[in-house]
Design an enzyme around this catalytic site. Structure first.
Site, PDB file in Angstrom:
ATOM      1  N   GLY B 130       0.829  -1.212   0.000  1.00  0.00           N
ATOM      2  CA  GLY B 130       0.000   0.000   0.000  1.00  0.00           C
ATOM      3  C   GLY B 130       0.853   1.247   0.000  1.00  0.00           C
ATOM      4  O   GLY B 130       1.063   1.868   1.040  1.00  0.00           O
ATOM      5  N   SER B 132       0.843   3.609  -3.185  1.00  0.00           N
ATOM      6  CA  SER B 132       0.158   4.631  -3.987  1.00  0.00           C
ATOM      7  C   SER B 132      -1.178   5.058  -3.385  1.00  0.00           C
ATOM      8  O   SER B 132      -1.881   4.262  -2.763  1.00  0.00           O
ATOM      9  CB  SER B 132      -0.097   4.100  -5.396  1.00  0.00           C
ATOM     10  OG  SER B 132       1.092   3.634  -5.960  1.00  0.00           O
ATOM     11  N   GLU B 249      12.309  -4.657  -5.127  1.00  0.00           N
ATOM     12  CA  GLU B 249      11.234  -4.711  -6.124  1.00  0.00           C
ATOM     13  C   GLU B 249      11.753  -4.498  -7.535  1.00  0.00           C
ATOM     14  O   GLU B 249      11.240  -5.061  -8.491  1.00  0.00           O
ATOM     15  CB  GLU B 249      10.161  -3.654  -5.798  1.00  0.00           C
ATOM     16  CG  GLU B 249       9.144  -3.510  -6.933  1.00  0.00           C
ATOM     17  CD  GLU B 249       7.847  -2.839  -6.537  1.00  0.00           C
ATOM     18  OE1 GLU B 249       7.773  -2.278  -5.437  1.00  0.00           O
ATOM     19  OE2 GLU B 249       6.917  -2.890  -7.364  1.00  0.00           O
ATOM     20  N   GLU B 371      10.356   7.895 -15.875  1.00  0.00           N
ATOM     21  CA  GLU B 371      10.888   9.240 -15.637  1.00  0.00           C
ATOM     22  C   GLU B 371      11.480   9.335 -14.228  1.00  0.00           C
ATOM     23  O   GLU B 371      12.518   9.964 -14.027  1.00  0.00           O
ATOM     24  CB  GLU B 371       9.777  10.284 -15.827  1.00  0.00           C
ATOM     25  CG  GLU B 371       9.307  10.451 -17.276  1.00  0.00           C
ATOM     26  CD  GLU B 371       8.485   9.269 -17.793  1.00  0.00           C
ATOM     27  OE1 GLU B 371       7.891   8.523 -16.974  1.00  0.00           O
ATOM     28  OE2 GLU B 371       8.453   9.064 -19.024  1.00  0.00           O
TER      29      GLU B 371
HETATM   30  C1  LIG Z   1       0.002  -2.955 -12.923  1.00  0.00           C
HETATM   31  C2  LIG Z   1       0.263  -2.016 -11.808  1.00  0.00           C
HETATM   32  C3  LIG Z   1       0.360  -2.498 -10.527  1.00  0.00           C
HETATM   33  C4  LIG Z   1       0.599  -1.631  -9.465  1.00  0.00           C
HETATM   34  N1  LIG Z   1       0.641  -2.162  -8.208  1.00  0.00           N
HETATM   35  C5  LIG Z   1       0.822  -1.326  -7.163  1.00  0.00           C
HETATM   36  C6  LIG Z   1       0.819  -1.841  -5.836  1.00  0.00           C
HETATM   37  O1  LIG Z   1       0.678  -3.050  -5.626  1.00  0.00           O
HETATM   38  N2  LIG Z   1       0.962  -0.987  -4.811  1.00  0.00           N
HETATM   39  C7  LIG Z   1       1.130   0.348  -5.004  1.00  0.00           C
HETATM   40  O2  LIG Z   1       1.281   1.057  -4.032  1.00  0.00           O
HETATM   41  N3  LIG Z   1       1.126   0.885  -6.257  1.00  0.00           N
HETATM   42  C8  LIG Z   1       0.963   0.083  -7.334  1.00  0.00           C
HETATM   43  N4  LIG Z   1       0.954   0.605  -8.607  1.00  0.00           N
HETATM   44  C9  LIG Z   1       1.043   2.057  -8.775  1.00  0.00           C
HETATM   45  C10 LIG Z   1       2.350   2.541  -9.351  1.00  0.00           C
HETATM   46  O3  LIG Z   1       3.357   2.455  -8.381  1.00  0.00           O
HETATM   47  C11 LIG Z   1       2.085   3.980  -9.848  1.00  0.00           C
HETATM   48  O4  LIG Z   1       1.267   3.874 -10.987  1.00  0.00           O
HETATM   49  C12 LIG Z   1       3.326   4.738 -10.215  1.00  0.00           C
HETATM   50  O5  LIG Z   1       4.119   4.999  -9.071  1.00  0.00           O
HETATM   51  C13 LIG Z   1       3.018   6.059 -10.917  1.00  0.00           C
HETATM   52  O6  LIG Z   1       2.058   6.834 -10.241  1.00  0.00           O
HETATM   53  P1  LIG Z   1       0.783   7.393 -11.011  1.00  0.00           P
HETATM   54  O7  LIG Z   1       0.166   6.271 -11.749  1.00  0.00           O
HETATM   55  O8  LIG Z   1      -0.025   8.126 -10.023  1.00  0.00           O
HETATM   56  O9  LIG Z   1       1.337   8.426 -12.095  1.00  0.00           O
HETATM   57  P2  LIG Z   1       1.783   9.943 -11.854  1.00  0.00           P
HETATM   58  O10 LIG Z   1       2.689  10.030 -10.687  1.00  0.00           O
HETATM   59  O11 LIG Z   1       0.586  10.818 -11.874  1.00  0.00           O
HETATM   60  O12 LIG Z   1       2.650  10.182 -13.168  1.00  0.00           O
HETATM   61  C14 LIG Z   1       2.084  10.389 -14.455  1.00  0.00           C
HETATM   62  C15 LIG Z   1       3.227  10.720 -15.420  1.00  0.00           C
HETATM   63  O13 LIG Z   1       3.950  11.882 -14.999  1.00  0.00           O
HETATM   64  C16 LIG Z   1       5.320  11.582 -14.858  1.00  0.00           C
HETATM   65  N5  LIG Z   1       5.881  12.337 -13.732  1.00  0.00           N
HETATM   66  C17 LIG Z   1       5.357  12.498 -12.493  1.00  0.00           C
HETATM   67  N6  LIG Z   1       6.193  13.203 -11.709  1.00  0.00           N
HETATM   68  C18 LIG Z   1       7.282  13.491 -12.465  1.00  0.00           C
HETATM   69  C19 LIG Z   1       8.518  14.171 -12.234  1.00  0.00           C
HETATM   70  N7  LIG Z   1       8.821  14.697 -11.051  1.00  0.00           N
HETATM   71  N8  LIG Z   1       9.377  14.257 -13.264  1.00  0.00           N
HETATM   72  C20 LIG Z   1       9.099  13.722 -14.484  1.00  0.00           C
HETATM   73  N9  LIG Z   1       7.962  13.054 -14.735  1.00  0.00           N
HETATM   74  C21 LIG Z   1       7.078  12.936 -13.765  1.00  0.00           C
HETATM   75  C22 LIG Z   1       5.357  10.089 -14.578  1.00  0.00           C
HETATM   76  O14 LIG Z   1       6.597   9.519 -14.878  1.00  0.00           O
HETATM   77  C23 LIG Z   1       4.266   9.587 -15.491  1.00  0.00           C
HETATM   78  O15 LIG Z   1       4.760   9.502 -16.798  1.00  0.00           O
HETATM   79  C24 LIG Z   1       0.742  -0.244  -9.693  1.00  0.00           C
HETATM   80  C25 LIG Z   1       0.658   0.250 -10.988  1.00  0.00           C
HETATM   81  C26 LIG Z   1       0.424  -0.607 -12.041  1.00  0.00           C
HETATM   82  C27 LIG Z   1       0.327  -0.036 -13.422  1.00  0.00           C
END
Ligand SMILES: Cc1cc2nc3c(=O)[nH]c(=O)nc-3n(C[C@H](O)[C@H](O)[C@H](O)COP(=O)(O)OP(=O)(O)OC[C@H]3O[C@@H](n4cnc5c(N)ncnc54)[C@H](O)[C@@H]3O)c2cc1C
Lengths: 307, 384
Positions: B130, B132, B249, B371
């Site tokens: 947990g 995100s 991880e 990124e």
């Molecule tokens: C299949 C799958 C399984 C997952 N399982 C888990 C889980 O078990 N537990 C858990 O906690 N999470 C999980 N996640 C979540 C995952 O860790 C997040 O999707 C990831 O950290 C990105 O966050 P976000 O999706 O909110 O994207 P955002 O953070 O909103 O990012 C969107 C875009 O903006 C870019 N961006 C954001 N900030 C910056 C910056 N400072 N500089 C440059 N670019 C930037 C990102 O690289 C991305 O391209 C999972 C995701 C997927 C797809």
């Protein structure tokens, strides 16, 4: 053996005699005799020759970091080629000439052939050494040349492994130079390396440089008669990296990077030349594809492990 | 730079476990069509996970005194490689085995180790992560889910997590939560808590993705009461712990084999239709060559874990390169198959291709985006 006992003196030797000025002089057609004499007298040319034949008896993996140093410092003479050639010749009981030997494995330009006195062709177990009779490429600053009338195709795997090591050394140096430059060069009031777009490019450069080093190590692991699979993986990976690394390094350096007086070009020109020598990534991909399709039912993970 | 990454051989005793392990896997996947096997990471099968645990293939890097196998990351490398290569359903035990177990071993109390680790090793305690939240993805330090310690030492948990893989099948979540200060304090004041997913006030809603699968979920906490010993490590040290956890991880062979079931199915297709022109052979060979280098890089990072290091930058470097490759595979194979429109393609291969194509964007998202990883590498290069 503790390799640092060999690496440090070799690095010092190269730094002393292969200064950027000395490299440029040779690339402009200057005399190679003094530089070659220094390598000859150092004894390193026989590093891969078996001990019973008077060499140091290093394996190719042991010597990998020595060869990478040659790439790192853009050494303009075929020192690595000669190390391999001398080892193969000694094993076959053929006396090696004293001058620089370039390895030629195809109809394309052979690296260093224009500054070699001899060319190695033939096969690993039946090497043939002949006086260099070559046609320069006509590319400014280029030490490569065309060799005709010789068949060195069977040497292609070992030449590919050698070229992979040279690329990995140059790639590492290009990475370091480019990162250092990004930390120094100020635009918009801060170093360009603080710009995220530039950081992302440099991260890719670093990934490729590390991948190239690992790929080259795969090529070196089986010695002077590398398995075809290992040679293919090594040359494919380093050639792929060479193109990307050169492109990013130049992009980050801006205009200064392409100027003759700046040292980056000594390395990036070599990255391109070595990528094209002894089979590019496309050539080796074809070789590997054929090997893979000979065992279509085998899982990929088993194939790449050599299981 | 990065000189510590060097070719590393797997110890013979780890190589030796392949045949028996493979027999067990083959039995489990015998009935699974290729498009199911391509799901490997997402494939949930609790009974298979328990079978692996009983046979001694889980908790490999946990000490024997806690019910583990007392081996190490190299053994786990072999097991993961065999599982992913075959496309076995690993989702059940995946997270506990890879992250939660080592985390509890390093930071947990003696009681926590004795309670959780033997069950993780038997495949009987399934964990989820947990981290995100709706407002905290890449910017993980901004998490808002909050646990307030009560006078009796227990914790009162409120907030929401999202994208939690396997929350709906799991027994426990290790949650990164704020235990002091506010989101403005960033990395300070964060802690990791073990949440029993059966506790009152925990609400789990599966999220369906574009492939039609529901492998992750939203999780809501409404006044969830946790015992005092729910805390892992020290209060306020959550950020440091999470960073170390992410090195586990990001480093393993799981970052290079997500598309390998598709590659193998495609190679068998090429053999079946007898297509061996030079463009085809080059594509086959180029995928093999890249896969081989990535495997050595992953092994090199594993060797750093074996040496007791936390190779955060190296793991990021390898993960970015590995997931870029995994994502390129369905593009290239898709182009190859569709560039030969008169060649019949087995519908099962087509289903597999489209599954991997749709799933591919997630390869570079899960575990931290491209990124963000490149930012970590840039820091490692001394640029930030
Ligand atoms: C299949 C799958 C399984 C997952 N399982 C888990 C889980 O078990 N537990 C858990 O906690 N999470 C999980 N996640 C979540 C995952 O860790 C997040 O999707 C990831 O950290 C990105 O966050 P976000 O999706 O909110 O994207 P955002 O953070 O909103 O990012 C969107 C875009 O903006 C870019 N961006 C954001 N900030 C910056 C910056 N400072 N500089 C440059 N670019 C930037 C990102 O690289 C991305 O391209 C999972 C995701 C997927 C797809």
């Amino acid at each position: 053996m503790d390799m640092s006992e060999l690496i440090d003196p070799f690095a010092r030797l190269i730094e002393d005699i292969c200064t950027p000025a000395a490299i440029r002089e040779i690339e402009q057609g200057g005399d190679t005799a003094a530089m070659w004499k220094a390598f000859l007298e150092s004894g390193f040319l026989d590093a891969l020759v078996a001990e019973e034949s008077g060499g140091a008896g290093l394996s190719l993996s042991d010597a990998a970091s020595l060869i990478a140093l040659l790439g790192r410092h853009a050494v303009p003479l075929p020192v690595g080629d000669t190390m391999v050639a001398r080892a193969l010749l000694a094993a076959a009981g053929v006396e090696a000439p004293e001058g620089p030997i370039a390895i030629a494995t195809g109809a394309g330009a052979a690296p260093f052939a224009a500054v070699a006195t001899h060319i190695l062709s033939g096969a690993p177990d039946a090497p043939v050494v002949t006086p260099a009779n070559v046609e320069p490429t006509g590319v400014p600053h280029d030490g490569g040349a065309y060799v005709s009338g010789l068949d060195g195709k069977a040497l292609r795997p070992i030449a590919a492994a050698l070229r992979a090591l040279l690329i990995s050394g140059a790639a590492e140096r290009v990475m370091e130079m480019t990162v250092a430059y990004a930390n120094e060069r100020v635009q918009f009031g801060k170093p360009i390396g603080k710009q995220q777009a530039v950081q992302q490019q440099l991260s890719v450069l670093a990934e490729q440089a590390v991948a190239a080093r690992i790929a080259a190590a795969i090529g070196a692991r089986a010695g002077l008669r590398p398995k075809l699979v290992d040679a293919a993986i090594a040359k494919h990976g380093t050639s792929l990296a060479a193109g990307q690394i050169a492109a990013i390094a130049h992009a980050v350096h801006g205009a200064i990077g392409i100027s003759e007086e700046y040292d980056l070009q000594l390395l990036t020109r070599r990255l391109h030349g070595w990528r094209l020598a002894d089979g590019s990534e496309g050539y080796w991909a074809g070789v590997l594809g054929e090997l893979r399709m000979a065992e279509p039912a085998k899982p990929t993970a088993d194939f790449i492990r050599g299981a | 730079m990065f000189e510590t990454l060097t070719l590393s051989a797997l110890p013979p005793e780890d190589e030796a476990i392949r045949p028996a392990l493979r027999a067990l896997i083959d039995e489990a996947i015998a009935e699974l069509p290729v498009s199911r096997r391509a799901r490997s990471w997402q494939g949930f099968d609790a009974s298979f996970s328990r079978k692996l645990g009983q046979a001694g293939y889980l908790g490999l890097s946990l000490p024997k005194e806690y019910g583990g196998m007392g081996r190490g990351p190299f053994t786990r490398f072999v097991v993961v490689e065999e599982l992913l290569s075959a496309g076995a359903p690993v989702a059940g035990h995946w997270i506990a085995d890879r992250q939660s177990g080592p985390l509890i071993l390093h930071y947990g109390t003696e009681e926590q180790r004795r309670f959780y680790l033997p069950r993780i090793s038997k495949g009987e305690a399934l964990f989820c992560i947990g981290m995100s939240e709706p407002g905290s993805g890449s910017d993980l330090a901004s998490v808002r889910t909050r646990a307030e310690q009560q006078a009796d030492g227990s914790w009162l948990l409120n907030g929401q997590k999202i994208w939690t893989t396997n929350a709906m099948h799991g027994d426990y979540m290790i949650a990164l939560v704020r235990t002091s200060g506010t989101s403005a304090d960033r990395q300070q004041g964060l802690s990791q808590l073990i949440v029993d997913l059966k506790a009152p006030g925990v609400i789990i809603r599966p999220i369906v993705d574009l492939t039609g699968d529901a492998h992750f979920a939203e999780v809501f906490f409404e006044d969830v009461r946790l015992a005092p010993d729910a805390l892992i490590g020290s209060e306020g040290q959550g950020w440091k712990q999470v960073t170390a956890e992410l090195a586990f991880e990001r480093s393993g062979p799981e970052r290079i084999y997500s598309s390998v079931v598709l590659i193998d199915a495609w190679v068998r297709h090429l053999e079946a239709v007898g297509r061996k022109d030079s463009a085809t052979l080059r594509l086959v060979g180029s995928l093999m060559a890249q896969q081989a280098v990535l495997r050595e890089m992953s092994l090199a990072v594993t060797a750093r874990l074996v040496a007791g290091e936390s190779p955060v930058v190296e793991a990021s470097l390898m993960k970015d390169l590995g997931t870029s490759f995994e994502q390129a595979v369905p593009q290239l194979i898709g182009d190859d198959l569709a560039a030969n429109p008169d060649e019949p393609v087995d519908p099962e291969l087509y289903r597999t291709l489209l599954y991997v194509t749709y799933a591919a964007p997630s390869f570079s998202l899960r575990g931290g985006t491209r990124e963000i990883l490149r930012g970590i590498i840039a820091r490692g290069l001394g640029l930030r």
